[in-house]
Design a protein around this motif. Sequence first.
Motif, mmCIF file in Angstrom:
data_model
loop_
_atom_site.group_PDB
_atom_site.id
_atom_site.type_symbol
_atom_site.label_atom_id
_atom_site.label_comp_id
_atom_site.label_asym_id
_atom_site.label_seq_id
_atom_site.Cartn_x
_atom_site.Cartn_y
_atom_site.Cartn_z
ATOM 1 N N ASP A 1 0.458 -1.417 -0.011
ATOM 2 C CA ASP A 1 -0.367 -0.181 -0.258
ATOM 3 C C ASP A 1 0.831 0.979 0.358
ATOM 4 O O ASP A 1 1.484 1.912 0.651
ATOM 5 C CB ASP A 1 -0.540 -0.168 1.375
ATOM 6 C CG ASP A 1 -1.985 -1.511 1.543
ATOM 7 O OD1 ASP A 1 -2.499 -1.348 0.370
ATOM 8 O OD2 ASP A 1 -2.647 -0.985 2.038
ATOM 9 N N ARG A 2 0.707 2.161 -0.936
ATOM 10 C CA ARG A 2 1.604 2.824 -0.897
ATOM 11 C C ARG A 2 0.728 4.591 -0.587
ATOM 12 O O ARG A 2 -0.495 4.470 -1.071
ATOM 13 C CB ARG A 2 1.990 3.614 -2.379
ATOM 14 C CG ARG A 2 3.071 2.430 -3.279
ATOM 15 C CD ARG A 2 2.549 2.597 -4.297
ATOM 16 N NE ARG A 2 3.601 1.484 -5.485
ATOM 17 C CZ ARG A 2 3.160 -0.384 -5.194
ATOM 18 N NH1 ARG A 2 2.176 -0.424 -4.565
ATOM 19 N NH2 ARG A 2 4.357 -0.903 -5.863
ATOM 20 N N SER A 3 1.780 5.531 0.306
ATOM 21 C CA SER A 3 1.007 6.232 0.536
ATOM 22 C C SER A 3 2.336 7.368 0.508
ATOM 23 O O SER A 3 3.281 7.640 0.253
ATOM 24 C CB SER A 3 0.807 6.421 2.897
ATOM 25 O OG SER A 3 1.960 6.031 3.062
ATOM 26 N N SER A 4 1.613 8.873 1.039
ATOM 27 C CA SER A 4 2.656 10.251 1.207
ATOM 28 C C SER A 4 4.258 9.633 2.199
ATOM 29 O O SER A 4 4.955 10.265 1.676
ATOM 30 C CB SER A 4 2.361 11.093 1.076
ATOM 31 O OG SER A 4 1.882 11.292 2.310
ATOM 32 N N ARG A 5 3.308 9.135 2.841
ATOM 33 C CA ARG A 5 4.534 8.385 4.252
ATOM 34 C C ARG A 5 5.232 7.508 4.130
ATOM 35 O O ARG A 5 5.843 6.868 5.061
ATOM 36 C CB ARG A 5 3.671 8.688 5.504
ATOM 37 C CG ARG A 5 3.088 10.209 6.187
ATOM 38 C CD ARG A 5 2.101 9.231 7.275
ATOM 39 N NE ARG A 5 1.568 8.541 7.580
ATOM 40 C CZ ARG A 5 0.622 8.539 8.632
ATOM 41 N NH1 ARG A 5 1.199 9.243 9.095
ATOM 42 N NH2 ARG A 5 -0.259 7.610 8.252
ATOM 43 N N GLY A 6 5.086 6.250 2.976
ATOM 44 C CA GLY A 6 5.762 5.672 2.595
ATOM 45 C C GLY A 6 5.305 4.564 1.892
ATOM 46 O O GLY A 6 4.324 4.665 1.709
ATOM 47 N N VAL A 7 6.026 3.057 1.891
ATOM 48 C CA VAL A 7 5.009 1.727 1.259
ATOM 49 C C VAL A 7 4.559 0.941 2.790
ATOM 50 O O VAL A 7 5.417 1.177 3.616
ATOM 51 C CB VAL A 7 6.146 0.794 0.613
ATOM 52 C CG1 VAL A 7 5.875 1.831 -0.527
ATOM 53 C CG2 VAL A 7 7.090 0.245 1.088
ATOM 54 N N THR A 8 3.532 0.417 3.227
ATOM 55 C CA THR A 8 3.216 -0.800 3.619
ATOM 56 C C THR A 8 2.965 -2.140 3.290
ATOM 57 O O THR A 8 2.550 -2.004 2.091
ATOM 58 C CB THR A 8 2.290 -0.514 4.643
ATOM 59 O OG1 THR A 8 0.862 0.120 4.218
ATOM 60 C CG2 THR A 8 2.663 0.825 5.718
ATOM 61 N N LEU A 9 3.279 -3.511 4.025
ATOM 62 C CA LEU A 9 2.759 -4.368 2.953
ATOM 63 C C LEU A 9 1.444 -5.175 3.122
ATOM 64 O O LEU A 9 1.226 -4.346 4.457
ATOM 65 C CB LEU A 9 3.800 -5.408 3.566
ATOM 66 C CG LEU A 9 5.536 -5.535 4.056
ATOM 67 C CD1 LEU A 9 6.091 -6.428 4.613
ATOM 68 C CD2 LEU A 9 5.389 -6.241 1.973
ATOM 69 N N THR A 10 0.787 -5.231 2.135
ATOM 70 C CA THR A 10 -1.087 -6.065 2.414
ATOM 71 C C THR A 10 -0.174 -7.054 2.791
ATOM 72 O O THR A 10 0.817 -8.134 2.916
ATOM 73 C CB THR A 10 -0.591 -5.454 0.508
ATOM 74 O OG1 THR A 10 -0.102 -6.243 0.145
ATOM 75 C CG2 THR A 10 -1.300 -4.488 -0.157
ATOM 76 N N GLU A 11 -1.432 -7.890 3.145
ATOM 77 C CA GLU A 11 -1.224 -8.829 3.254
ATOM 78 C C GLU A 11 -1.156 -10.607 2.159
ATOM 79 O O GLU A 11 0.413 -11.103 2.895
ATOM 80 C CB GLU A 11 -2.604 -9.943 3.714
ATOM 81 C CG GLU A 11 -3.792 -8.748 5.185
ATOM 82 C CD GLU A 11 -3.251 -9.254 5.896
ATOM 83 O OE1 GLU A 11 -2.065 -10.781 6.265
ATOM 84 O OE2 GLU A 11 -3.193 -8.264 6.724
ATOM 85 N N ALA A 12 -0.802 -10.128 1.170
ATOM 86 C CA ALA A 12 -0.153 -10.556 0.470
ATOM 87 C C ALA A 12 1.464 -10.107 0.259
ATOM 88 O O ALA A 12 1.971 -10.979 0.304
ATOM 89 C CB ALA A 12 -0.869 -10.058 -1.283
ATOM 90 N N GLY A 13 1.330 -9.060 0.489
ATOM 91 C CA GLY A 13 2.875 -8.604 0.740
ATOM 92 C C GLY A 13 3.996 -9.266 1.937
ATOM 93 O O GLY A 13 5.036 -10.180 1.798
ATOM 94 N N LYS A 14 3.500 -9.345 3.020
ATOM 95 C CA LYS A 14 3.165 -9.944 4.104
ATOM 96 C C LYS A 14 3.311 -11.897 4.155
ATOM 97 O O LYS A 14 4.446 -12.123 4.834
ATOM 98 C CB LYS A 14 2.451 -9.970 5.513
ATOM 99 C CG LYS A 14 2.160 -8.570 5.813
ATOM 100 C CD LYS A 14 1.141 -8.411 6.595
ATOM 101 C CE LYS A 14 1.458 -6.776 7.198
ATOM 102 N NZ LYS A 14 0.244 -6.779 8.247
#
Length: 92
Positions: free
Chosen positions: A49-62
């Motif tokens: 998930d991309r935002s102006s504050r960076g990226v976080t893993l989705t469930e698929a990413g985890k």
Amino acid sequence: MELRQLRYFVGVSEAGSLLKAAGRLHVAQPALGQQITALEHALGARLFDRSSRGVTLTEAGKVFLEHARQVLADAERARQAVRDLAAVPRGE
């Protein structure tokens, strides 16, 4: 899917942003983003998930992160096994 893409994926997930990861991986940020997007298309799932504050893993990413780390570790063990074999003197 390429080992390079897996390295990039792990690097981005650890850094938490494409910009930080690009610096750590010594690759241009646009190229890094393109490789991550290509990997997501190959898998058919969004990994971040991309935002102006960076990226976080989705469930698929985890889920994929665990497997990516394992594949990279296996590749390194294979590389080391071949190097070790080449270093051992052979013959009569």
